[in-house]
Scaffold this motif. Structure first.
Motif, mmCIF file in Angstrom:
data_model
loop_
_atom_site.group_PDB
_atom_site.id
_atom_site.type_symbol
_atom_site.label_atom_id
_atom_site.label_comp_id
_atom_site.label_asym_id
_atom_site.label_seq_id
_atom_site.Cartn_x
_atom_site.Cartn_y
_atom_site.Cartn_z
ATOM 1 N N LEU A 11 63.518 72.114 76.223
ATOM 2 C CA LEU A 11 62.583 72.153 77.346
ATOM 3 C C LEU A 11 63.099 71.283 78.488
ATOM 4 O O LEU A 11 63.741 70.247 78.257
ATOM 5 N N SER A 12 62.800 71.693 79.704
ATOM 6 C CA SER A 12 63.046 70.855 80.881
ATOM 7 C C SER A 12 61.786 70.042 81.150
ATOM 8 O O SER A 12 60.714 70.610 81.378
ATOM 9 N N VAL A 13 61.913 68.709 81.092
ATOM 10 C CA VAL A 13 60.736 67.840 81.234
ATOM 11 C C VAL A 13 60.892 66.850 82.393
ATOM 12 O O VAL A 13 60.122 65.890 82.516
ATOM 13 N N GLY A 14 61.884 67.078 83.250
ATOM 14 C CA GLY A 14 62.116 66.172 84.375
ATOM 15 C C GLY A 14 61.108 66.375 85.489
ATOM 16 O O GLY A 14 60.127 67.116 85.352
ATOM 17 N N THR A 15 61.350 65.712 86.612
ATOM 18 C CA THR A 15 60.408 65.760 87.731
ATOM 19 C C THR A 15 61.118 66.191 89.011
ATOM 20 O O THR A 15 62.335 66.064 89.141
ATOM 21 N N ILE A 16 60.313 66.680 89.952
ATOM 22 C CA ILE A 16 60.816 67.130 91.251
ATOM 23 C C ILE A 16 60.337 66.158 92.321
ATOM 24 O O ILE A 16 59.148 65.843 92.392
ATOM 25 N N ASP A 17 61.257 65.691 93.137
ATOM 26 C CA ASP A 17 60.917 64.766 94.221
ATOM 27 C C ASP A 17 60.975 65.536 95.535
ATOM 28 O O ASP A 17 61.995 65.560 96.226
ATOM 29 N N TRP A 18 59.879 66.175 95.883
ATOM 30 C CA TRP A 18 59.834 67.055 97.057
ATOM 31 C C TRP A 18 60.033 66.300 98.359
ATOM 32 O O TRP A 18 60.572 66.848 99.327
ATOM 33 N N ASP A 19 59.601 65.048 98.410
ATOM 34 C CA ASP A 19 59.516 64.331 99.687
ATOM 35 C C ASP A 19 60.581 63.270 99.910
ATOM 36 O O ASP A 19 60.622 62.646 100.964
ATOM 37 N N ARG A 20 61.437 63.048 98.932
ATOM 38 C CA ARG A 20 62.458 62.014 99.129
ATOM 39 C C ARG A 20 63.461 62.484 100.177
ATOM 40 O O ARG A 20 63.956 63.609 100.124
ATOM 41 N N ARG A 21 63.771 61.611 101.129
ATOM 42 C CA ARG A 21 64.638 62.000 102.235
ATOM 43 C C ARG A 21 65.890 61.150 102.363
ATOM 44 O O ARG A 21 66.721 61.385 103.245
ATOM 45 N N VAL A 52 64.117 59.744 84.124
ATOM 46 C CA VAL A 52 63.974 60.032 85.551
ATOM 47 C C VAL A 52 63.929 58.725 86.338
ATOM 48 O O VAL A 52 63.833 57.634 85.766
ATOM 49 N N ASP A 53 63.980 58.851 87.646
ATOM 50 C CA ASP A 53 63.832 57.684 88.514
ATOM 51 C C ASP A 53 62.503 56.986 88.185
ATOM 52 O O ASP A 53 61.479 57.650 87.998
ATOM 53 N N PRO A 54 62.510 55.651 88.106
ATOM 54 C CA PRO A 54 61.283 54.948 87.700
ATOM 55 C C PRO A 54 60.079 55.203 88.599
ATOM 56 O O PRO A 54 58.932 55.068 88.152
ATOM 57 N N VAL A 55 60.300 55.600 89.829
ATOM 58 C CA VAL A 55 59.185 55.939 90.718
ATOM 59 C C VAL A 55 58.385 57.105 90.146
ATOM 60 O O VAL A 55 57.191 57.248 90.405
ATOM 61 N N HIS A 56 59.041 57.934 89.335
ATOM 62 C CA HIS A 56 58.392 59.129 88.784
ATOM 63 C C HIS A 56 58.066 58.992 87.302
ATOM 64 O O HIS A 56 57.789 59.997 86.646
ATOM 65 N N GLU A 57 58.056 57.790 86.773
ATOM 66 C CA GLU A 57 57.901 57.669 85.325
ATOM 67 C C GLU A 57 56.530 58.116 84.843
ATOM 68 O O GLU A 57 56.395 58.647 83.730
ATOM 69 N N GLU A 58 55.479 57.960 85.661
ATOM 70 C CA GLU A 58 54.151 58.416 85.242
ATOM 71 C C GLU A 58 54.126 59.938 85.070
ATOM 72 O O GLU A 58 53.602 60.455 84.078
ATOM 73 N N GLU A 59 54.712 60.651 86.037
ATOM 74 C CA GLU A 59 54.792 62.111 85.920
ATOM 75 C C GLU A 59 55.650 62.506 84.731
ATOM 76 O O GLU A 59 55.373 63.496 84.041
ATOM 77 N N PHE A 60 56.698 61.748 84.506
ATOM 78 C CA PHE A 60 57.610 62.020 83.395
ATOM 79 C C PHE A 60 56.883 61.911 82.055
ATOM 80 O O PHE A 60 56.980 62.798 81.193
#
Length: 395
Positions: A11-21, A52-60
């Protein structure tokens, strides 16, 4: 976030960072990015490849819950950089029985970057494998494919290569797989230019080995998965080769218009000789696009005015970055204008030692371009045309 099925066991369980620039406060991300992580369930053990990046760990963590993940026995860390490993401490806390599998150098980095206890780490080398029960993971060290501790992980039963940063792209997309080759090619080439190009020679030697593997899917750490592996392999063979295009890249900055006028004159001379030209205004420019242009341009001509005693600060930054990525450029030169003096040409030359290009005679003038400077620019254009015509590596 959603959990997406790759195969019955993966399974793919990673996250998408739509707004990182921006990445590393350096690399622009015009289309966001993703942090790919993969859950592999065997009959006996469950493994996680990267976090994943720690900023996204909750979503992860939410994704792991959605996936019904009640145990993790092995956490494979292909690369210690925090966008891959940053959520590792919380995963180790949630799954106290899990062991981390990584290279020896990666172990040291995880300890210094994230304070991961050495007792939780199992060191692996090329040729080692982990049997999960009906499905296995094979480890292959690929040092200096971005960092010295990098490895890739291969699942022979599903024919999937978890390629870490190799073959990736910074792209936030709802598609699990590449569905727009033109868009993906630009972003994958840009990603290669920004991150992989300095390690071109290392990557070259690994490509032949990868082409011998039986691969159905390449699953990189960023961007969509590639279910047509041959497509990206052919692109990388081209980008890492020694061949270049019949083009001239002109990164430039101008203060009072003299240097810009020289760029316009020079551009016309090159175009008249059938040479592709890309004037690139550094003021407000995207450094990622500059790196993209450097991937396979035959010649780069730096165009800058003098500020006090040396090149314009925008040009200093551009030259420094160009030197870092080590393009395969064949020829280089410098054009521009000064007011009363300085050592711009000498300074710029000293800043690009990693650009192993033949340096052609600069055209550096006082004030605005006149007939003599036009003649000098014409001579430089003709010299470039002659080099491009006679060089077998230029097409």
């Amino acid at each position: 976030m959603v959990v997406r099925k790759i195969t019955d066991k993966i399974l793919s369980v990673g996250t998408i960072d739509w707004d990182r620039r921006i990445f590393d406060n350096l690399i622009p991300l015009p289309e966001g990015t993703s942090y790919n992580s993969f859950l592999i369930r065997g009959k006996e053990k469950t493994a996680l490849i990267d976090t994943v990046d720690p900023v996204h760990e909750e979503e992860f963590i939410t994704n792991l819950v959605k996936a019904g993940c009640d145990r993790i026995d092995a956490i494979i860390i292909n690369h210690a950089e925090q966008d891959h490993s940053g959520s590792l401490p919380v995963i180790l806390e949630l799954f106290p029985g899990a062991k981390v599998y990584c290279t020896e150098k990666c172990k040291d980095l995880l300890s210094s970057l994230l304070d991961v206890p050495p007792s939780r780490i199992e060191i692996v080398k090329t040729g080692d494998s982990l049997n999960l029960g009906g499905i296995s993971l094979q480890f292959i060290e690929y040092p200096w494919v971005h960092w010295p501790e990098t490895m890739v992980t291969y699942c022979p039963e599903e024919k999937i290569l978890f390629s870490c940063d190799l073959f990736g792209s910074h792209l936030a997309t709802s598609s699990l797989y590449m569905d727009d080759p033109c868009r993906t090619e630009i972003l994958a080439k840009r990603y290669y230019a920004e991150i992989m190009m300095p390690f071109r020679n290392s990557i070259k030697q690994y490509l032949a080995k990868i082409q011998e593997m039986d691969i159905a899917i390449i699953a990189p750490s960023h961007g969509p998965l590639l279910n047509n592996p041959q497509w990206i392999l052919e692109k990388y063979v081209d980008w890492t080769s020694d061949s270049v295009r019949n083009t001239v890249l002109i990164p430039y900055v101008s203060m009072h218009g003299s240097t810009e006028r020289m760029v316009r004159i020079f551009t016309d001379f090159l175009m008249e000789r059938g040479i592709g030209v890309r004037p690139f205004n550094l003021t407000g420019g995207d450094s990622g696009l500059l790196a993209l242009e450097l991937v396979d341009t035959a010649t780069v001509v730096f165009a800058t005015p003098t500020v006090l005693f040396g090149p314009h600060p925008e040009m200093v930054t551009a030259a420094y970055l160009a030197n870092l990525v080590k393009p395969k450029t064949r020829y280089a030169s410098i054009i521009g204008s000064f007011g009363w003096g300085g050592k711009t040409v000498e300074t710029l030359k000293s800043m690009i030692p990693h650009i192993k290009a033949e340096l052609l005679s600069p055209v550096y003038i006082q004030g605005a371009p006149d007939e003599k400077s036009r003649a000098d620019l014409l001579a430089l254009a003709e010299a470039i045309a002659e080099k491009h015509t006679s060089d077998p590596l230029i097409s």
